[in-house]
Design a protein around this motif. Structure first.
Motif, mmCIF file in Angstrom:
data_model
loop_
_atom_site.group_PDB
_atom_site.id
_atom_site.type_symbol
_atom_site.label_atom_id
_atom_site.label_comp_id
_atom_site.label_asym_id
_atom_site.label_seq_id
_atom_site.Cartn_x
_atom_site.Cartn_y
_atom_site.Cartn_z
ATOM 1 N N THR A 173 -14.531 2.935 1.916
ATOM 2 C CA THR A 173 -13.914 2.626 0.622
ATOM 3 C C THR A 173 -14.162 3.662 -0.578
ATOM 4 O O THR A 173 -15.229 4.198 -0.547
ATOM 5 C CB THR A 173 -14.390 1.305 -0.074
ATOM 6 N N GLN A 232 -6.123 8.467 2.981
ATOM 7 C CA GLN A 232 -6.699 6.892 2.394
ATOM 8 C C GLN A 232 -5.220 5.788 2.322
ATOM 9 O O GLN A 232 -4.040 6.488 2.365
ATOM 10 C CB GLN A 232 -6.755 7.403 0.913
ATOM 11 N N ARG A 233 -5.504 4.726 2.425
ATOM 12 C CA ARG A 233 -4.543 3.724 2.238
ATOM 13 C C ARG A 233 -4.803 3.007 1.076
ATOM 14 O O ARG A 233 -5.743 2.316 0.745
ATOM 15 C CB ARG A 233 -4.680 2.581 3.324
ATOM 16 N N PHE A 292 -4.253 0.261 -1.790
ATOM 17 C CA PHE A 292 -3.645 -0.945 -2.044
ATOM 18 C C PHE A 292 -3.559 -1.346 -3.183
ATOM 19 O O PHE A 292 -4.440 -1.038 -4.160
ATOM 20 C CB PHE A 292 -4.705 -1.921 -1.369
ATOM 21 N N VAL A 327 -7.940 -6.933 -3.750
ATOM 22 C CA VAL A 327 -8.786 -6.126 -2.844
ATOM 23 C C VAL A 327 -9.954 -5.819 -3.268
ATOM 24 O O VAL A 327 -10.952 -5.786 -2.659
ATOM 25 C CB VAL A 327 -7.764 -5.026 -2.421
ATOM 26 N N PRO A 361 -9.032 0.596 -3.503
ATOM 27 C CA PRO A 361 -8.662 -0.806 -3.720
ATOM 28 C C PRO A 361 -7.808 -0.917 -5.532
ATOM 29 O O PRO A 361 -8.640 -1.133 -6.202
ATOM 30 C CB PRO A 361 -9.911 -1.511 -3.776
ATOM 31 N N LEU A 366 -7.694 -4.790 6.095
ATOM 32 C CA LEU A 366 -8.639 -3.649 5.967
ATOM 33 C C LEU A 366 -9.088 -3.517 7.519
ATOM 34 O O LEU A 366 -9.667 -2.486 7.663
ATOM 35 C CB LEU A 366 -9.886 -4.260 5.172
ATOM 36 N N ARG A 382 -9.163 5.457 5.007
ATOM 37 C CA ARG A 382 -10.045 5.028 4.067
ATOM 38 C C ARG A 382 -9.315 4.058 3.171
ATOM 39 O O ARG A 382 -8.064 4.074 3.050
ATOM 40 C CB ARG A 382 -10.888 6.180 3.377
ATOM 41 N N ILE A 383 -10.060 2.933 2.274
ATOM 42 C CA ILE A 383 -9.411 2.108 1.220
ATOM 43 C C ILE A 383 -9.712 2.742 -0.061
ATOM 44 O O ILE A 383 -10.621 3.181 -0.143
ATOM 45 C CB ILE A 383 -10.186 0.684 1.757
ATOM 46 N N TYR A 440 0.962 -1.284 0.008
ATOM 47 C CA TYR A 440 0.012 -0.076 -0.048
ATOM 48 C C TYR A 440 0.848 1.160 0.072
ATOM 49 O O TYR A 440 2.107 1.194 0.446
ATOM 50 C CB TYR A 440 -0.803 -0.079 1.176
ATOM 51 N N VAL A 492 -6.793 -0.904 8.778
ATOM 52 C CA VAL A 492 -7.135 0.415 8.079
ATOM 53 C C VAL A 492 -8.463 1.064 8.815
ATOM 54 O O VAL A 492 -8.434 2.201 9.288
ATOM 55 C CB VAL A 492 -7.583 0.442 6.580
ATOM 56 N N ARG A 493 -9.426 0.402 9.040
ATOM 57 C CA ARG A 493 -10.639 0.942 9.741
ATOM 58 C C ARG A 493 -10.219 1.436 11.248
ATOM 59 O O ARG A 493 -10.443 2.472 11.609
ATOM 60 C CB ARG A 493 -11.786 -0.229 9.966
#
Length: 112
Positions: A96, A39-40, A42, A82, A77, A65, A74-75, A33, A68-69
């Motif tokens: 997300t 934001q992360r 991936f 992912v 993908p 994930l 935030r994710i 990541y 991350v939470r």
């Protein structure tokens, strides 16, 4: 994995921008990541062929994930695995963000 085997271990390795998974102390895979504005992002997940078919990618991504939470991020993908995982697990939909051209351009520049 036999029932006597210890559970796989997932760790976040900030210095390498990845989460790793180990089985019986052996490296089995990782997801990579980059962080951007809360934001992360991936962008790649890989499980070693020697460990294929054990559901390790799902265990790895679930732990990542969840982390991350817990971190309040935030994710995003970009990684196909992912993205596929998130389509089946809507419990992460609230954190997300979509993959945008801006994110992809930033990611290419960040990894260059």
């Amino acid at each position: 994995m036999s029932q006597d085997s210890p559970a796989p271990v997932v760790e976040r390795v900030d210095a390498r921008h990845r989460y790793t998974i180990q089985v019986d102390g052996e490296p089995a895979g990782f997801t990579v990541y980059r962080d951007r504005d809360g934001q992360r992002v991936f962008y790649h997940t890989e499980i070693d062929d020697a460990f294929a078919g054990r559901g390790l990618a799902s265990i790895l991504v679930t732990a990542a994930l969840d982390d991350v939470r817990a971190s309040g991020m935030r994710i995003v993908p970009v990684c196909p695995y992912v993205a596929k995982y998130l389509k089946k697990h809507d419990e992460f939909s609230d954190i997300t963000d979509p993959v945008t051209a801006e994110v992809l351009q930033w990611l290419q520049g960040d990894r260059a």
